[in-house]
Design a protein around this motif. Structure first.
Motif, PDB file in Angstrom:
ATOM      1  N   GLU A 126       0.660  -1.339  -0.096  1.00  0.00           N
ATOM      2  CA  GLU A 126      -0.033  -0.100   0.060  1.00  0.00           C
ATOM      3  C   GLU A 126       0.869   0.777   0.016  1.00  0.00           C
ATOM      4  O   GLU A 126       0.246   2.421  -0.943  1.00  0.00           O
ATOM      5  CB  GLU A 126      -1.224  -0.315   1.607  1.00  0.00           C
ATOM      6  CG  GLU A 126      -1.484   1.345   1.558  1.00  0.00           C
ATOM      7  CD  GLU A 126      -2.249   1.627   2.953  1.00  0.00           C
ATOM      8  OE1 GLU A 126      -3.365   2.000   3.124  1.00  0.00           O
ATOM      9  OE2 GLU A 126      -2.488   0.227   3.455  1.00  0.00           O
ATOM     10  N   ARG A 129       2.421   1.901  -2.795  1.00  0.00           N
ATOM     11  CA  ARG A 129       1.563   2.146  -4.548  1.00  0.00           C
ATOM     12  C   ARG A 129       1.198   3.791  -4.169  1.00  0.00           C
ATOM     13  O   ARG A 129       1.168   4.827  -4.824  1.00  0.00           O
ATOM     14  CB  ARG A 129       0.030   1.720  -4.617  1.00  0.00           C
ATOM     15  CG  ARG A 129      -0.059   0.028  -5.179  1.00  0.00           C
ATOM     16  CD  ARG A 129      -1.082   0.052  -5.175  1.00  0.00           C
ATOM     17  NE  ARG A 129      -2.038  -0.578  -3.913  1.00  0.00           N
ATOM     18  CZ  ARG A 129      -2.205  -1.466  -2.680  1.00  0.00           C
ATOM     19  NH1 ARG A 129      -1.114  -2.783  -3.437  1.00  0.00           N
ATOM     20  NH2 ARG A 129      -2.813  -1.668  -2.041  1.00  0.00           N
ATOM     21  N   MET A 130       1.368   4.212  -2.768  1.00  0.00           N
ATOM     22  CA  MET A 130       0.745   5.199  -2.305  1.00  0.00           C
ATOM     23  C   MET A 130       1.987   6.579  -3.283  1.00  0.00           C
ATOM     24  O   MET A 130       1.865   7.132  -4.237  1.00  0.00           O
ATOM     25  CB  MET A 130       0.936   5.754  -1.136  1.00  0.00           C
ATOM     26  CG  MET A 130      -0.280   5.382   0.193  1.00  0.00           C
ATOM     27  SD  MET A 130      -0.485   5.312   1.965  1.00  0.00           S
ATOM     28  CE  MET A 130      -0.685   7.075   1.946  1.00  0.00           C
ATOM     29  N   GLN A 133       2.508   7.100  -6.983  1.00  0.00           N
ATOM     30  CA  GLN A 133       1.537   7.584  -7.890  1.00  0.00           C
ATOM     31  C   GLN A 133       2.062   9.283  -8.695  1.00  0.00           C
ATOM     32  O   GLN A 133       3.037   9.499  -8.318  1.00  0.00           O
ATOM     33  CB  GLN A 133       0.937   8.578  -6.537  1.00  0.00           C
ATOM     34  CG  GLN A 133       0.138   8.232  -6.075  1.00  0.00           C
ATOM     35  CD  GLN A 133      -1.370   8.078  -5.375  1.00  0.00           C
ATOM     36  OE1 GLN A 133      -2.470   9.277  -5.514  1.00  0.00           O
ATOM     37  NE2 GLN A 133      -0.792   8.514  -3.855  1.00  0.00           N
ATOM     38  N   SER A 134       1.767   8.884 -10.163  1.00  0.00           N
ATOM     39  CA  SER A 134       1.911   9.635 -10.977  1.00  0.00           C
ATOM     40  C   SER A 134       1.896  11.487 -10.847  1.00  0.00           C
ATOM     41  O   SER A 134       2.552  11.995 -11.440  1.00  0.00           O
ATOM     42  CB  SER A 134       1.966   9.250 -12.036  1.00  0.00           C
ATOM     43  OG  SER A 134       0.538  10.025 -12.417  1.00  0.00           O
ATOM     44  N   ASP A 135       0.961  11.256 -10.354  1.00  0.00           N
ATOM     45  CA  ASP A 135       0.302  12.821 -10.035  1.00  0.00           C
ATOM     46  C   ASP A 135       1.459  13.682  -8.905  1.00  0.00           C
ATOM     47  O   ASP A 135       1.094  12.918  -7.727  1.00  0.00           O
ATOM     48  CB  ASP A 135      -1.088  13.081  -9.611  1.00  0.00           C
ATOM     49  CG  ASP A 135      -2.236  14.384 -10.070  1.00  0.00           C
ATOM     50  OD1 ASP A 135      -1.944  14.517  -8.651  1.00  0.00           O
ATOM     51  OD2 ASP A 135      -2.628  14.413 -10.389  1.00  0.00           O
ATOM     52  N   ARG A 136       1.504  14.949  -9.456  1.00  0.00           N
ATOM     53  CA  ARG A 136       2.646  15.074  -8.329  1.00  0.00           C
ATOM     54  C   ARG A 136       2.084  15.227  -7.048  1.00  0.00           C
ATOM     55  O   ARG A 136       1.910  15.585  -6.375  1.00  0.00           O
ATOM     56  CB  ARG A 136       3.275  16.222  -8.819  1.00  0.00           C
ATOM     57  CG  ARG A 136       4.702  17.113  -7.816  1.00  0.00           C
ATOM     58  CD  ARG A 136       4.679  18.028  -8.311  1.00  0.00           C
ATOM     59  NE  ARG A 136       5.719  17.473 -10.071  1.00  0.00           N
ATOM     60  CZ  ARG A 136       6.430  18.175 -10.564  1.00  0.00           C
ATOM     61  NH1 ARG A 136       6.837  19.632 -10.344  1.00  0.00           N
ATOM     62  NH2 ARG A 136       7.168  17.490 -11.742  1.00  0.00           N
ATOM     63  N   LYS A 138      -0.799  14.382  -5.455  1.00  0.00           N
ATOM     64  CA  LYS A 138      -1.262  13.406  -4.770  1.00  0.00           C
ATOM     65  C   LYS A 138       0.224  12.528  -3.882  1.00  0.00           C
ATOM     66  O   LYS A 138      -0.033  12.174  -2.844  1.00  0.00           O
ATOM     67  CB  LYS A 138      -2.015  12.378  -5.318  1.00  0.00           C
ATOM     68  CG  LYS A 138      -3.411  12.651  -6.216  1.00  0.00           C
ATOM     69  CD  LYS A 138      -4.356  11.751  -7.196  1.00  0.00           C
ATOM     70  CE  LYS A 138      -5.427  11.920  -7.122  1.00  0.00           C
ATOM     71  NZ  LYS A 138      -5.885  11.088  -8.829  1.00  0.00           N
ATOM     72  N   ARG A 139       1.030  12.867  -4.701  1.00  0.00           N
ATOM     73  CA  ARG A 139       2.434  12.322  -4.243  1.00  0.00           C
ATOM     74  C   ARG A 139       2.785  12.759  -2.998  1.00  0.00           C
ATOM     75  O   ARG A 139       3.216  12.340  -1.982  1.00  0.00           O
ATOM     76  CB  ARG A 139       3.418  12.102  -5.376  1.00  0.00           C
ATOM     77  CG  ARG A 139       4.744  10.905  -5.146  1.00  0.00           C
ATOM     78  CD  ARG A 139       5.337  11.061  -5.683  1.00  0.00           C
ATOM     79  NE  ARG A 139       6.919   9.923  -5.369  1.00  0.00           N
ATOM     80  CZ  ARG A 139       7.546  10.736  -4.254  1.00  0.00           C
ATOM     81  NH1 ARG A 139       7.798  12.064  -4.634  1.00  0.00           N
ATOM     82  NH2 ARG A 139       8.536   9.488  -4.570  1.00  0.00           N
ATOM     83  N   ALA A 142       0.425  12.353  -0.054  1.00  0.00           N
ATOM     84  CA  ALA A 142       0.601  10.704   0.440  1.00  0.00           C
ATOM     85  C   ALA A 142       1.970  11.126   1.499  1.00  0.00           C
ATOM     86  O   ALA A 142       1.916  10.360   2.671  1.00  0.00           O
ATOM     87  CB  ALA A 142       1.353  10.094  -0.938  1.00  0.00           C
TER      88      ALA A 142
END
Length: 248
Positions: A126, A129-130, A133-136, A138-139, A142
């Motif tokens: 998990e 995966r966090m 993430q390709s979206d800056r 969202k990363r 996280a």
């Protein structure tokens, strides 16, 4: 020969303290944390390969190589011996520095780090995966969640060097993932303080217990409720203990 970008703060006649940041971070990792140390120590930092003002030369990068860079940074500053405080990947590099250049290290503080290799306790799928993430945005969200508790409202410098290239970031990931000091850890003879947060999901707290067990005479300090950035969020209590331990 690689030219390292090295930074110094603190009294010229104070005992040297080398501060080693985490993966994919420059010396800016210590912004907001450095000032109390610089009151009592001559604090030394340097930008890892591919971060800050240090170039990213070709070749294989490892924690052993970065430890040699750390010794070179001490040479640049004329410091024969220094206390060393490393966090996350910086803690892995600190281990290698104490092993490869034991005469350069007077005391060791290892925060939120691991011994590496098959004995290390890995982060969960998990968490991986966090972090993938390709979206800056969202990363970043996280990372904030993994580093800090919901109560935290400060400013962070721990989430990576924004000037790094993607290639350098990947190389740093391999540096960190390739670390394995397990067999050699019992050879560390300097006083060692191992610090960890008990809610760390990036480098589970079991790793801190393993390091403290594996390094002879090491002291273990676990921060209740602390995540991967516990040494920043709870600096008011963690920093004084580290300073007291590392003081000559």
């Amino acid at each position: 020969m690689l030219k390292l970008a090295v930074q110094v703060e603190g009294p010229a006649d104070a005992p040297p303290l080398l501060l080693l940041p985490g993966q994919a971070n420059s010396h800016a990792w210590w912004d907001g944390l450095r000032a109390p140390f610089a009151e009592r120590f001559r604090t030394i930092t340097f930008d890892y390969r591919g971060t800050g003002a240090t170039e990213a030369p070709d070749g294989e990068w490892t924690t052993a190589l970065f430890a040699d860079d750390a010794a070179a940074a001490l040479d640049q500053m004329g410091a024969e011996r220094a206390a060393v405080y490393g966090a996350s990947m910086g803690g892995r590099i600190a281990q290698m520095l104490a092993l490869r250049h034991p005469q350069r290290v007077s005391a060791l503080a290892l925060a939120c780090t691991t011994p590496g290799g098959p004995h290390a306790v890995e982060r969960s799928r998990e968490v991986r995966r966090m972090l993938a993430q390709s979206d800056r945005a969202k990363r970043r969200a996280a990372l904030i969640e993994l580093f800090y508790t919901p109560a935290w409202r400060g400013e962070t410098h721990l989430l990576g060097d924004p000037g790094m290239t993607p290639a350098a970031q990947r190389r740093h990931l391999r540096v960190s993932a390739g670390h394995d000091a397990w067999d050699e850890l019992p050879q560390i003879t300097v006083p060692t303080l191992v610090l960890h947060g008990d809610q760390d999901r990036m480098a589970p707290v079991e790793n801190g217990r393993l390091l403290a067990w594996r390094i002879p005479g090491a002291r273990l300090r676990i921060t209740a409720g602390g995540r991967h950035g516990f040494f920043d969020e709870f600096a008011a209590t963690v920093t004084p203990e580290v300073m007291a331990f590392l003081a000559p």
